[in-house]
Motif scaffolding. Structure first.
Motif, PDB file in Angstrom:
ATOM      1  N   ILE A  39       0.857  -1.192   0.000  1.00 33.41           N
ATOM      2  CA  ILE A  39       0.000   0.000   0.000  1.00 33.41           C
ATOM      3  C   ILE A  39       0.888   1.235   0.000  1.00 33.41           C
ATOM      4  O   ILE A  39       1.689   1.434   0.907  1.00 33.41           O
ATOM      5  CB  ILE A  39      -0.934   0.034   1.224  1.00 33.41           C
ATOM      6  CG1 ILE A  39      -1.806  -1.233   1.270  1.00 33.41           C
ATOM      7  CG2 ILE A  39      -1.796   1.290   1.207  1.00 33.41           C
ATOM      8  CD1 ILE A  39      -2.574  -1.401   2.559  1.00 33.41           C
ATOM      9  N   ILE A  51      -4.136   6.832  -2.206  1.00 31.10           N
ATOM     10  CA  ILE A  51      -3.824   5.486  -1.765  1.00 31.10           C
ATOM     11  C   ILE A  51      -3.750   4.611  -3.006  1.00 31.10           C
ATOM     12  O   ILE A  51      -4.702   4.547  -3.790  1.00 31.10           O
ATOM     13  CB  ILE A  51      -4.872   4.945  -0.783  1.00 31.10           C
ATOM     14  CG1 ILE A  51      -4.954   5.845   0.447  1.00 31.10           C
ATOM     15  CG2 ILE A  51      -4.543   3.501  -0.390  1.00 31.10           C
ATOM     16  CD1 ILE A  51      -6.097   5.534   1.370  1.00 31.10           C
ATOM     17  N   ASN A  53      -2.802   0.720  -4.102  1.00 32.21           N
ATOM     18  CA  ASN A  53      -2.572  -0.582  -3.508  1.00 32.21           C
ATOM     19  C   ASN A  53      -2.807  -1.728  -4.483  1.00 32.21           C
ATOM     20  O   ASN A  53      -3.494  -1.578  -5.485  1.00 32.21           O
ATOM     21  CB  ASN A  53      -3.445  -0.772  -2.270  1.00 32.21           C
ATOM     22  CG  ASN A  53      -4.916  -0.775  -2.600  1.00 32.21           C
ATOM     23  OD1 ASN A  53      -5.477   0.282  -2.863  1.00 32.21           O
ATOM     24  ND2 ASN A  53      -5.540  -1.930  -2.598  1.00 32.21           N
TER      25      ASN A  53
END
Length: 102
Positions: A39, A51, A53
């Motif tokens: 992440i 973010i 991921n």
């Protein structure tokens, strides 16, 4: 490109680590950039958090952006390409952050 789960993790982890290093170098004075357990977090000093991921079940990279929302990317010919719009993840991120990663 078809690959197994181990290959996906190897490719995705290498991508996220490389992206982290380039972002930390380019925008580290204006953001808190961190990668851990697949992440990548980019917390901008001016506000907003990205973010990025791994999503192993779909063998995709997912990005949550304060500007473009949620997007998903598949690995194609060496790049992570958007599943809905064929956008390149790195190019989209650079445009949104207004940086050039080389």
């Amino acid at each position: 490109m078809s690959f197994d789960e181990n290959q996906f993790h190897d490719i995705a982890d290498a991508f996220l680590d490389s992206l982290f290093e380039r972002l930390d170098e380019q925008i580290g004075d204006h953001a808190d950039v961190d990668v851990e357990d697949g992440i990548l977090n980019i917390e901008l000093d001016a506000g907003g958090t990205y973010i990025i991921n791994k999503h192993a079940p779909n063998k995709q990279i997912w990005m949550a952006s304060p500007k473009s929302g949620a997007t998903h990317y598949e690995y194609k010919e060496g790049d992570w390409i958007g599943t809905r719009d064929d956008a390149d993840l790195v190019k989209r991120l650079c445009e949104e952050l207004n940086v050039t990663l080389s």
